[in-house]
Design a protein around this motif. Structure first.
Motif, PDB file in Angstrom:
ATOM      1  N   ARG B 109       0.820  -1.219   0.000  1.00  0.00           N
ATOM      2  CA  ARG B 109       0.000   0.000   0.000  1.00  0.00           C
ATOM      3  C   ARG B 109       0.847   1.258   0.000  1.00  0.00           C
ATOM      4  NH1 ARG B 109      -4.939  -0.734  -1.825  1.00  0.00           N
ATOM      5  NH2 ARG B 109      -5.352  -2.928  -1.479  1.00  0.00           N
ATOM      6  N   ARG B 110       1.992   1.186   0.670  1.00  0.00           N
ATOM      7  CA  ARG B 110       2.811   2.385   0.842  1.00  0.00           C
ATOM      8  C   ARG B 110       4.207   2.169   0.277  1.00  0.00           C
ATOM      9  NH1 ARG B 110       0.753   6.318   4.223  1.00  0.00           N
ATOM     10  NH2 ARG B 110       2.255   7.505   2.999  1.00  0.00           N
ATOM     11  N   ALA B 111       4.899   3.292   0.027  1.00  0.00           N
ATOM     12  CA  ALA B 111       6.284   3.204  -0.440  1.00  0.00           C
ATOM     13  C   ALA B 111       7.162   2.641   0.672  1.00  0.00           C
ATOM     14  CB  ALA B 111       6.770   4.595  -0.831  1.00  0.00           C
ATOM     15  N   PHE B 112       8.170   1.903   0.286  1.00  0.00           N
ATOM     16  CA  PHE B 112       9.090   1.339   1.298  1.00  0.00           C
ATOM     17  C   PHE B 112      10.482   1.209   0.676  1.00  0.00           C
ATOM     18  CE2 PHE B 112       7.318  -2.194  -1.044  1.00  0.00           C
ATOM     19  CZ  PHE B 112       8.407  -3.025  -1.276  1.00  0.00           C
ATOM     20  N   ILE B 113      11.438   0.862   1.533  1.00  0.00           N
ATOM     21  CA  ILE B 113      12.804   0.652   1.066  1.00  0.00           C
ATOM     22  C   ILE B 113      13.088  -0.841   1.047  1.00  0.00           C
ATOM     23  CG2 ILE B 113      15.253   1.036   1.575  1.00  0.00           C
ATOM     24  CD1 ILE B 113      14.406   3.740   2.764  1.00  0.00           C
ATOM     25  N   GLY B 114      13.484  -1.318  -0.116  1.00  0.00           N
ATOM     26  CA  GLY B 114      13.786  -2.744  -0.258  1.00  0.00           C
ATOM     27  C   GLY B 114      15.283  -2.981  -0.289  1.00  0.00           C
ATOM     28  N   ARG B 115      15.671  -4.122   0.345  1.00  0.00           N
ATOM     29  CA  ARG B 115      17.094  -4.490   0.321  1.00  0.00           C
ATOM     30  C   ARG B 115      17.219  -5.922  -0.181  1.00  0.00           C
ATOM     31  NH1 ARG B 115      16.215  -1.396   4.836  1.00  0.00           N
ATOM     32  NH2 ARG B 115      17.411   0.562   4.900  1.00  0.00           N
ATOM     33  N   SER B 132      21.467  -2.614  -6.114  1.00  0.00           N
ATOM     34  CA  SER B 132      21.102  -1.478  -5.265  1.00  0.00           C
ATOM     35  C   SER B 132      21.189  -1.856  -3.794  1.00  0.00           C
ATOM     36  CB  SER B 132      19.658  -1.072  -5.616  1.00  0.00           C
ATOM     37  OG  SER B 132      19.298   0.079  -4.939  1.00  0.00           O
ATOM     38  N   ARG B 133      21.770  -0.973  -2.984  1.00  0.00           N
ATOM     39  CA  ARG B 133      21.802  -1.245  -1.541  1.00  0.00           C
ATOM     40  C   ARG B 133      20.444  -0.957  -0.919  1.00  0.00           C
ATOM     41  NH1 ARG B 133      27.262   1.731   0.557  1.00  0.00           N
ATOM     42  NH2 ARG B 133      28.694   0.717  -0.869  1.00  0.00           N
ATOM     43  N   GLU B 134      19.888   0.187  -1.300  1.00  0.00           N
ATOM     44  CA  GLU B 134      18.570   0.589  -0.793  1.00  0.00           C
ATOM     45  C   GLU B 134      17.725   1.025  -1.979  1.00  0.00           C
ATOM     46  OE1 GLU B 134      19.003   3.648   2.109  1.00  0.00           O
ATOM     47  OE2 GLU B 134      19.269   2.196   3.720  1.00  0.00           O
ATOM     48  N   LEU B 135      16.680   0.266  -2.211  1.00  0.00           N
ATOM     49  CA  LEU B 135      15.841   0.561  -3.367  1.00  0.00           C
ATOM     50  C   LEU B 135      14.480   1.067  -2.884  1.00  0.00           C
ATOM     51  CD1 LEU B 135      15.542   0.356  -6.498  1.00  0.00           C
ATOM     52  CD2 LEU B 135      14.553  -1.906  -6.127  1.00  0.00           C
ATOM     53  N   VAL B 136      14.149   2.281  -3.295  1.00  0.00           N
ATOM     54  CA  VAL B 136      12.830   2.815  -2.930  1.00  0.00           C
ATOM     55  C   VAL B 136      11.796   2.211  -3.875  1.00  0.00           C
ATOM     56  CG1 VAL B 136      11.396   4.901  -2.840  1.00  0.00           C
ATOM     57  CG2 VAL B 136      13.739   4.937  -1.973  1.00  0.00           C
ATOM     58  N   VAL B 137      10.791   1.558  -3.294  1.00  0.00           N
ATOM     59  CA  VAL B 137       9.741   0.905  -4.084  1.00  0.00           C
ATOM     60  C   VAL B 137       8.425   1.653  -3.820  1.00  0.00           C
ATOM     61  CG1 VAL B 137       8.504  -1.250  -4.517  1.00  0.00           C
ATOM     62  CG2 VAL B 137      10.925  -1.315  -3.845  1.00  0.00           C
ATOM     63  N   VAL B 138       7.884   2.265  -4.892  1.00  0.00           N
ATOM     64  CA  VAL B 138       6.629   3.025  -4.745  1.00  0.00           C
ATOM     65  C   VAL B 138       5.533   2.274  -5.494  1.00  0.00           C
ATOM     66  CG1 VAL B 138       5.511   5.278  -5.002  1.00  0.00           C
ATOM     67  CG2 VAL B 138       8.003   5.130  -4.760  1.00  0.00           C
ATOM     68  N   PRO B 139       4.640   1.590  -4.765  1.00  0.00           N
ATOM     69  CA  PRO B 139       3.618   0.801  -5.452  1.00  0.00           C
ATOM     70  C   PRO B 139       2.475   1.666  -5.967  1.00  0.00           C
ATOM     71  CG  PRO B 139       3.363   0.585  -3.084  1.00  0.00           C
ATOM     72  CD  PRO B 139       4.533   1.483  -3.300  1.00  0.00           C
ATOM     73  N   VAL B 150       7.091   2.228  -9.110  1.00  0.00           N
ATOM     74  CA  VAL B 150       8.229   3.086  -9.448  1.00  0.00           C
ATOM     75  C   VAL B 150       9.383   2.669  -8.544  1.00  0.00           C
ATOM     76  CG1 VAL B 150       9.145   5.442  -9.548  1.00  0.00           C
ATOM     77  CG2 VAL B 150       6.759   5.017 -10.154  1.00  0.00           C
ATOM     78  N   LEU B 151      10.541   2.456  -9.140  1.00  0.00           N
ATOM     79  CA  LEU B 151      11.751   2.104  -8.384  1.00  0.00           C
ATOM     80  C   LEU B 151      12.736   3.267  -8.496  1.00  0.00           C
ATOM     81  CD1 LEU B 151      12.272  -1.521  -9.798  1.00  0.00           C
ATOM     82  CD2 LEU B 151      10.978  -0.845  -7.748  1.00  0.00           C
ATOM     83  N   ALA B 152      13.376   3.593  -7.380  1.00  0.00           N
ATOM     84  CA  ALA B 152      14.377   4.668  -7.429  1.00  0.00           C
ATOM     85  C   ALA B 152      15.455   4.367  -6.402  1.00  0.00           C
ATOM     86  CB  ALA B 152      13.722   6.011  -7.118  1.00  0.00           C
ATOM     87  N   ALA B 169       7.614  10.927  -3.143  1.00  0.00           N
ATOM     88  CA  ALA B 169       7.704   9.962  -4.253  1.00  0.00           C
ATOM     89  C   ALA B 169       6.341   9.331  -4.516  1.00  0.00           C
ATOM     90  CB  ALA B 169       8.735   8.886  -3.914  1.00  0.00           C
ATOM     91  N   GLU B 170       5.606   9.034  -3.427  1.00  0.00           N
ATOM     92  CA  GLU B 170       4.262   8.453  -3.590  1.00  0.00           C
ATOM     93  C   GLU B 170       3.346   9.431  -4.323  1.00  0.00           C
ATOM     94  OE1 GLU B 170       3.034   7.534   0.390  1.00  0.00           O
ATOM     95  OE2 GLU B 170       3.385   5.393   0.104  1.00  0.00           O
ATOM     96  N   THR B 171       3.402  10.698  -3.914  1.00  0.00           N
ATOM     97  CA  THR B 171       2.537  11.716  -4.533  1.00  0.00           C
ATOM     98  C   THR B 171       2.828  11.821  -6.025  1.00  0.00           C
ATOM     99  OG1 THR B 171       2.618  12.915  -2.456  1.00  0.00           O
ATOM    100  CG2 THR B 171       1.804  14.131  -4.376  1.00  0.00           C
TER     101      THR B 171
END
Lengths: 121, 422
Positions: B109-115, B132-139, B150-152, B169-171
């Protein structure tokens, strides 16, 4: 034996000239007219054995004349001749005894005339 | 950003705009960003922005700094070629990011950081592909179904992603989704419109072909039939022979004319112009009227003559309007600030309807006189030189032509020849 008398109805004088030349040489008596009224008048006088009718006569349709001929002279064979085959889709054209698409080669038209005259006798 | 996305009509430009906002220094400042879309059991890499390696990052950022480029400034006027180049540049990475939508994938539901140790195989796959060490995942969700992601990340700078950044990023991702849905809807609408137009064109083309087949067959059958008669039974009567030959020649000429009309008609369809009956007098009056205030401000007398009866030509209204507008603009340009007179006239000259625009301004410069419609010749008269070229293109696409003459002393005259509508 008397030569069959053909009436050609076409609004193009060039075609009438062609029919006169080609069918006279084959031994037919050829009469021509460029209008529906002319055809109507001539048919009223009698003595025509077969009509070759163009479907598009200027702005009017020869199919109206076809229906009229079949109503007033039921035994008179009519060969429809036109440049475009779409008119076969018009149910009225089915009243005709034969249908020929215009071509520089008159063999098909001549064959249709022979066949219709043979059937009429 | 929302204003930019509201005017975007291309989905790739929408994706590019948002991902640029993700990666721009004055935006969210990520090093790179990717958009993946859910499609048929897979989540596919769709667009990417940013450098592909640390070396590329250094070069790219140095170049931007040196040129003083602020990426967000470019969003209002996107360079379509650059957008396409960016998509191609990331094609391999995007293909590698694609993954099956396994259970649990994309339903966040929410953006999170994936490792690399994330429990979800999709996230582990993306982290591995991007190293990537820390991947921001925006569903991005469509109800309970994944719509995209979106991955960043900051694979070069290793800057941490803060909570506020994730929210921003979510917005942005939601703006993107709305823009993509709108542009995709627009594309579907355009495609549907294109199909309908193609179907209409095909029907019209078939109708034209049928009519022309009829009109061609008549004279050809006649010419061929009489020629055969002449060959098989040569007549000694010279008058009769000449008459028959005359009929043959006339029939062939008619066939030629019909072929020319067929070519013109097909050309107009190939150019996407659908011709119909246009009342040229009314159109000339309307366009001339629109030019009247401009003409008055330059002390130019603008006159329009046309017969009272309707003058119908085979044309396309937008094309014909464009032709007349270009000719009027050309005439006004020729008159400059000194004033003068422009005459617009519609005349019937079978088989044409003529639309004439004449002015008593400067004569055409010598380079233009050779072929005023060639285009590319820049003079004061004719502006960029493309206006008159466009007139010729449009006139020919409508099965007509345009001519120029200076036969009347002191006047330059352009004449549009349009086929009469019968």
């Amino acid at each position: 034996m008397t030569a069959s008398r053909l009436l050609f109805v076409d609004d193009e004088e060039g075609f009438l000239e062609l029919y006169r030349t080609a069918f006279s040489r084959d031994g037919y008596t050829v009469e021509t007219t460029g209008t529906i009224e002319g055809a109507r008048d001539r048919l009223a006088q009698g003595g025509i054995d077969l009509v070759v009718l163009d479907i598009r006569l200027g702005e009017v349709s020869g199919l109206a004349l076809l229906r009229e001929i079949k109503a007033k002279h039921s035994g008179l064979p009519v060969v429809l001749s036109t440049a475009y085959a779409r008119y076969q889709d018009d149910f009225s054209s089915w009243l005709a005894d034969a249908y020929v698409v215009k071509s520089s080669e008159l063999g098909e038209l001549k064959q249709a005339v022979r066949r219709c005259l043979g059937a009429a006798r | 950003m929302s204003e930019v996305l509201e005017t975007v009509v291309d989905p790739e430009v929408a994706a590019w705009s948002v991902l640029v906002a993700y990666t721009a220094g004055e935006g969210l400042g990520f090093n790179r960003a990717f958009l993946l879309l859910a499609e048929g059991g897979q989540i596919r890499g769709w667009f990417g922005v940013g450098p592909r390696s640390r070396e590329e990052a250094r070069e790219l950022w140095a170049d931007l700094r040196q040129r003083g480029v602020l990426p967000l400034d470019r969003l209002t006027e996107p360079d379509l070629e650059a957008v396409e180049a960016e998509r191609k540049r990331h094609a391999a990475t995007l293909a590698a990011l694609s993954h099956d939508l396994v259970t649990g994938c994309g339903v966040w539901r929410r953006a999170f950081i994936g490792r690399s140790n994330h429990p979800n195989p999709c996230v582990r796959h993306w982290v591995a592909v991007l190293d990537s060490r820390e991947l921001v995942v925006v569903p991005l969700m469509a109800g309970s179904q994944p719509w995209g992601v979106v991955l960043a990340d900051n694979f070069v700078t290793h800057a941490p992603a803060y909570h506020g950044t994730l929210e921003a990023a979510e917005t942005l991702a939601h703006y993107l989704r709305a823009a993509l849905e709108r542009t995709q809807l627009l594309l579907r609408f355009q495609e549907e419109k294109r199909r309908r137009m193609l179907a209409e064109h095909a029907t019209a083309l078939l109708d034209t072909a049928r009519t022309l087949a009829h009109d061609l067959k008549n004279p050809l059958a006649l010419a061929g039939g009489l020629a055969r008669e002449i060959m098989s039974a040569p007549t000694a009567d010279r008058e009769s022979f000449t008459r028959r030959l005359g009929i043959v020649a006339t029939a062939v000429t008619r066939a030629e004319q019909r072929v020319a009309e067929l070519v013109a008609g097909l050309a107009s369809r190939a150019d996407g112009i659908s011709l119909g009956p246009v009342e040229v007098g009314a159109l000339a009056e309307r366009v001339t009227e629109a030019f009247r205030p401009l003409a008055a401000s330059r002390q130019v007398r603008l006159l329009c003559y046309h017969p009272e009866r309707p003058m119908m030509a085979a044309a396309a209204i937008p094309s014909l309007e464009r032709c007349l507008e270009n000719l009027l603009a050309n005439a006004l340009e020729a008159l400059g600030e000194t004033g003068g007179e422009i005459q617009v006239a519609v005349r019937d000259e079978p088989p044409w309807v003529l639309l004439v625009v004449a002015d008593n301004g400067l004569p055409l410069p010598a380079p233009l006189r050779v072929d005023p419609f060639a285009g590319g010749i820049t003079t004061r008269r004719g502006g960029s030189g493309l206006g008159l070229a466009s007139v010729r293109t449009l006139a020919e696409a409508m099965g007509g032509k345009v001519e120029y003459d200076e036969t009347e002393p002191g006047w330059v005259r352009f004449t549009l020849f349009l086929r009469r509508w019968s």
